[in-house]
Write a protein that holds these residues in place. Structure first.
Motif, PDB file in Angstrom:
ATOM      1  N   LEU A 141      -3.229  -4.452  -3.863  1.00 47.79           N
ATOM      2  CA  LEU A 141      -2.975  -3.470  -2.808  1.00 47.79           C
ATOM      3  C   LEU A 141      -2.197  -2.256  -3.281  1.00 47.79           C
ATOM      4  O   LEU A 141      -2.376  -1.167  -2.731  1.00 47.79           O
ATOM      5  N   PHE A 153      -4.748   0.173  -4.080  1.00 46.46           N
ATOM      6  CA  PHE A 153      -5.368   0.866  -2.952  1.00 46.46           C
ATOM      7  C   PHE A 153      -4.508   2.067  -2.570  1.00 46.46           C
ATOM      8  O   PHE A 153      -5.030   3.154  -2.320  1.00 46.46           O
ATOM      9  N   GLY A 154      -3.202   1.891  -2.549  1.00 50.86           N
ATOM     10  CA  GLY A 154      -2.311   3.018  -2.292  1.00 50.86           C
ATOM     11  C   GLY A 154      -2.446   4.081  -3.375  1.00 50.86           C
ATOM     12  O   GLY A 154      -2.413   5.287  -3.088  1.00 50.86           O
ATOM     13  N   VAL A 203       0.843  -1.200   0.000  1.00 47.78           N
ATOM     14  CA  VAL A 203       0.000   0.000   0.000  1.00 47.78           C
ATOM     15  C   VAL A 203       0.876   1.247   0.000  1.00 47.78           C
ATOM     16  O   VAL A 203       0.655   2.182  -0.781  1.00 47.78           O
ATOM     17  N   ALA A 258     -10.738   6.537  -1.594  1.00 49.80           N
ATOM     18  CA  ALA A 258     -10.853   5.090  -1.428  1.00 49.80           C
ATOM     19  C   ALA A 258     -12.166   4.681  -0.775  1.00 49.80           C
ATOM     20  O   ALA A 258     -12.314   3.535  -0.354  1.00 49.80           O
ATOM     21  N   GLY A 297       2.446   1.783  -3.312  1.00 47.37           N
ATOM     22  CA  GLY A 297       1.479   2.349  -4.252  1.00 47.37           C
ATOM     23  C   GLY A 297       1.344   3.853  -4.084  1.00 47.37           C
ATOM     24  O   GLY A 297       1.283   4.599  -5.058  1.00 47.37           O
TER      25      GLY A 297
END
Length: 118
Positions: free
Chosen positions: A63, A66-67, A36, A94, A39
């Motif tokens: 993931l 998501f970051g 994360v 998010a 990212g």
């Protein structure tokens, strides 16, 4: 072709994460948090956007994605609201994924009656 690019991108990300789990002494939770943060960092320096454009969902679903969503939300929040946007933008960016995780987790808990490990 879009599906193939997404499969290749997601597969590479997942394979690298699996190698990190197998070859390091880091716990899986630390590796997930690292993904994360990676990212967010790659998005912050502008390196993740080309990967997203090429790999599509293969880059935005894992993931790292998501970051990426957190960082894009912060960038948008800062542009719109300044310092307050830095605090709220990540959650706004998010929110869909967070809400889905909460709802699906609740539904699964209702269906399968979770038990403690002890």
């Amino acid at each position: 072709m879009e599906y193939l690019r997404a499969f290749i991108t997601g597969g590479i990300i997942c394979a690298l994460a699996q190698i990190a789990i197998d070859k390091t002494k880091l716990t899986p939770a630390r590796i997930l948090v690292t993904l994360v943060v990676l990212g967010v960092a790659l998005t912050g320096v502008g390196l993740y956007q080309p990967i997203v454009e090429w790999g599509g969902a293969g880059a935005t679903v894992p993931l790292l994605g998501f970051g990426y969503a957190l960082a894009k939300g912060v960038i948008k929040g800062i542009a719109e609201s300044g310092l307050l946007g830095a605090m709220t933008g990540g959650v706004m960016g998010a929110a869909g994924g967070i809400a889905a995780a909460v709802v699906f987790g609740f539904v699964i808990a209702l269906l399968f009656r979770p038990k403690s490990k002890s």
